[in-house]
Design a protein around this motif. Sequence first.
Motif, PDB file in Angstrom:
ATOM      1  N   ASN A 403     -47.445 -24.165 -25.074  1.00  0.00           N
ATOM      2  CA  ASN A 403     -46.571 -23.990 -25.881  1.00  0.00           C
ATOM      3  C   ASN A 403     -46.100 -24.578 -27.041  1.00  0.00           C
ATOM      4  N   VAL A 404     -46.361 -25.924 -26.665  1.00  0.00           N
ATOM      5  CA  VAL A 404     -46.001 -27.072 -27.512  1.00  0.00           C
ATOM      6  C   VAL A 404     -47.204 -27.253 -28.597  1.00  0.00           C
ATOM      7  N   LEU A 409     -51.624 -21.591 -32.562  1.00  0.00           N
ATOM      8  CA  LEU A 409     -52.992 -20.597 -32.340  1.00  0.00           C
ATOM      9  C   LEU A 409     -52.353 -19.544 -31.639  1.00  0.00           C
ATOM     10  N   MET A 410     -51.423 -19.555 -30.746  1.00  0.00           N
ATOM     11  CA  MET A 410     -50.735 -18.184 -30.231  1.00  0.00           C
ATOM     12  C   MET A 410     -50.112 -17.444 -31.064  1.00  0.00           C
ATOM     13  N   LYS A 414     -51.242 -13.409 -32.366  1.00  0.00           N
ATOM     14  CA  LYS A 414     -50.166 -12.676 -31.886  1.00  0.00           C
ATOM     15  C   LYS A 414     -49.897 -11.799 -33.398  1.00  0.00           C
ATOM     16  N   THR A 415     -49.578 -12.716 -34.284  1.00  0.00           N
ATOM     17  CA  THR A 415     -49.497 -11.958 -35.927  1.00  0.00           C
ATOM     18  C   THR A 415     -50.588 -11.262 -36.255  1.00  0.00           C
ATOM     19  N   ILE A 528     -45.334 -13.325 -20.212  1.00  0.00           N
ATOM     20  CA  ILE A 528     -43.858 -13.551 -20.625  1.00  0.00           C
ATOM     21  C   ILE A 528     -43.670 -15.059 -20.929  1.00  0.00           C
ATOM     22  N   MET A 529     -44.392 -15.903 -20.017  1.00  0.00           N
ATOM     23  CA  MET A 529     -44.288 -17.452 -20.524  1.00  0.00           C
ATOM     24  C   MET A 529     -44.730 -17.702 -21.819  1.00  0.00           C
ATOM     25  N   PHE A 530     -45.948 -16.964 -22.351  1.00  0.00           N
ATOM     26  CA  PHE A 530     -46.648 -17.407 -23.629  1.00  0.00           C
ATOM     27  C   PHE A 530     -45.944 -16.328 -24.690  1.00  0.00           C
TER      28      PHE A 530
END
Length: 667
Positions: A403-404, A409-410, A414-415, A528-530
């Motif tokens: 997450n940091v 990239l995530m 997603k976008t 959910i975590m990501f």
Amino acid sequence: MSVRGAMAYASTVSASGTVMTLRRITLIASFGIIAGLYVLAPYLPDWVTAWPRDLVLPVAKTITAAIKWLADTAILGGVSLKDLTRASSKLIEWPTTVIQIFLVSGITQGFGAQQVVLVPPLSWLGIAAATVLLGWRLGRLRLALFSLFTVGYLLVFGLWQSAMQTFSMLIIAVPIGAATGLWLGILLWRRPRIQSAALIGFDQLQTIPVFAYLVPIIIFFGLGYPPAILATVIYAVPAMIRTTVVGLNLAQQSVGELSRSVGCSRRQELWTILIPTAQAELRVGVNQIVMLSFSCTVLASLVGTDGLGYDILTALRQLDIGRGLEAGLGITLAAILLDQMFQSSVDRRTGPRMPLRRFLSIIALVLLVPTALSLVQPWLATYPAEWNLSTGAFADSVVEWINVNLAWLMDGIKTGLLVYLLIPVKTFMTGIPWTVGVLLIGWLGYLVGGWPRAALVGSLMLVIAAVGLWQVTMLTIYLCSVSVIMASVVGIPLGVVAGRSPSMARIILPVVDTLQTLPSFVYLIPVIMFFGSGEFPAFVAIAAYAVCPAVRLTELGIRQIPESLREAGTQLGMTSMQRLFKVDLPVAAPQILLGLNGTIVMALAMLVITALIGTKDLGRETLNALAKVDPGKGLTAGLAVACLAVIANRRVGGLAEKRLAAQRPRN
């Protein structure tokens, strides 16, 4: 051929060509009318776009009223049906409690510091050793080592007591499901006229979300193990019914004449000849019941049961990714172990074997000696907590690092998917009027199977609109379609690689098999975590869960291509990619389409689970029905999901049938 015959043949060919041309013109014109209706819908009367509220069929309210009337008003022998079913639930709860005494709690007296153990539960050491010995007897060293690994995993990660609670439920659910499936399968086998229709109905029963029929079961049987066991049996028993019918049909074809020639009665023929002959298929049915029962463990925890499913549900609520994955892998290992034991029991190896009576004596000794010693050595009764390990801290640190360091990239993935895939598809789907949707589905059905299939799938969509579920159904189709697209984009290429390369298959297929045995709830924890909650994490979870059939059946189709076709492509000078697109994929198309059909069904099944993280589709309807104890709403939404599964099967499965039919003359 005579001149007259040639002229007749030419006339027939010309007429056939004219019919085909007229059919194509009609199809194109009808599609143009449907497209025009979609474009002009905002300018047409409101009933064209939305089903009139005054005409919505009150199916949900009628079902709810009927079930509540049965529960509260119906009298049998002077006792209300609800009281009768609540009393009968004790017949299911009592044996479960007895089994838990042996596996989990034992018999105690007093409370707190004054508590005295009168009869200890079976020692974990004894059960573990007995499991390894059973693995050795059934599968020798390989299965014994896997048994040791599985019980060691459950012990080391603190899952032993939860596993025993889960097994206490399965020990009751599996025999009930097997006996019920065997009985119903025999009844169907004796009635060939209704066999096909009944099997289709039982298959569709598995597409109805368990949430849907869990609500009426709760009304009649309350909370706890009885409703969980009954829901598990209802979900799993169709597999046993189908394997029973198939096994008895095959057995009758092979030895039926023999049984009649020796003068057997119908009962003697069934129990002394056909059922022993069909035991391999029957064991597969029992195996399927075990595997499907494991998949219901988390759902069972929603109605008050403990076990590995409850551990996963707790981890989901607490966003404890490490604990959730540990419990999920525990269920997976236990399911795989039982599957391997069943497979080994069907295909036993030849060679000297210990007599069964002596083996059972050794098992009894292994179970009882550590249990007796646990009265003086408490660590033999309960695995010491200080010996446990946990991956929670490691999993949390991995998630935090991703997450940091990979947030860019995530967020980019997603976008991009939201902007270019999810939002456009959602906008299109939710804007489809019910009239256009019904006509379009019927049109597609006609392309695949003519007027009968068009009438079937069109009628199912019309029913969905008539019960007032059109909008949530469109949201369901949107989320299912984008997930299936992503699962296919990932799964089909992986299946092609595995089918063309045995070395890659040895890497890809075990991973796919592991993913397929993981409980569906486990997929929610990492997403959910990501990605948080909402439609995008639901899309990721559904695609990950549904990718397995696409990989498996594509690999099967590519692997089964005749070597002669491959050699022909090579002799024609085709490159590897040319042979893939001109030979391999066209020949494997039926299996790929069947994989796509399986992917759609699994996506529909997962949609109900993703309702827990904020979707607003038919899955949310069934979940709300469970929370409000509204059986009509839950069953109506569940039947709508089943209708979508039938439509997908008739369209995609129909295409697979046509491709298979087209290939038969060539082979």
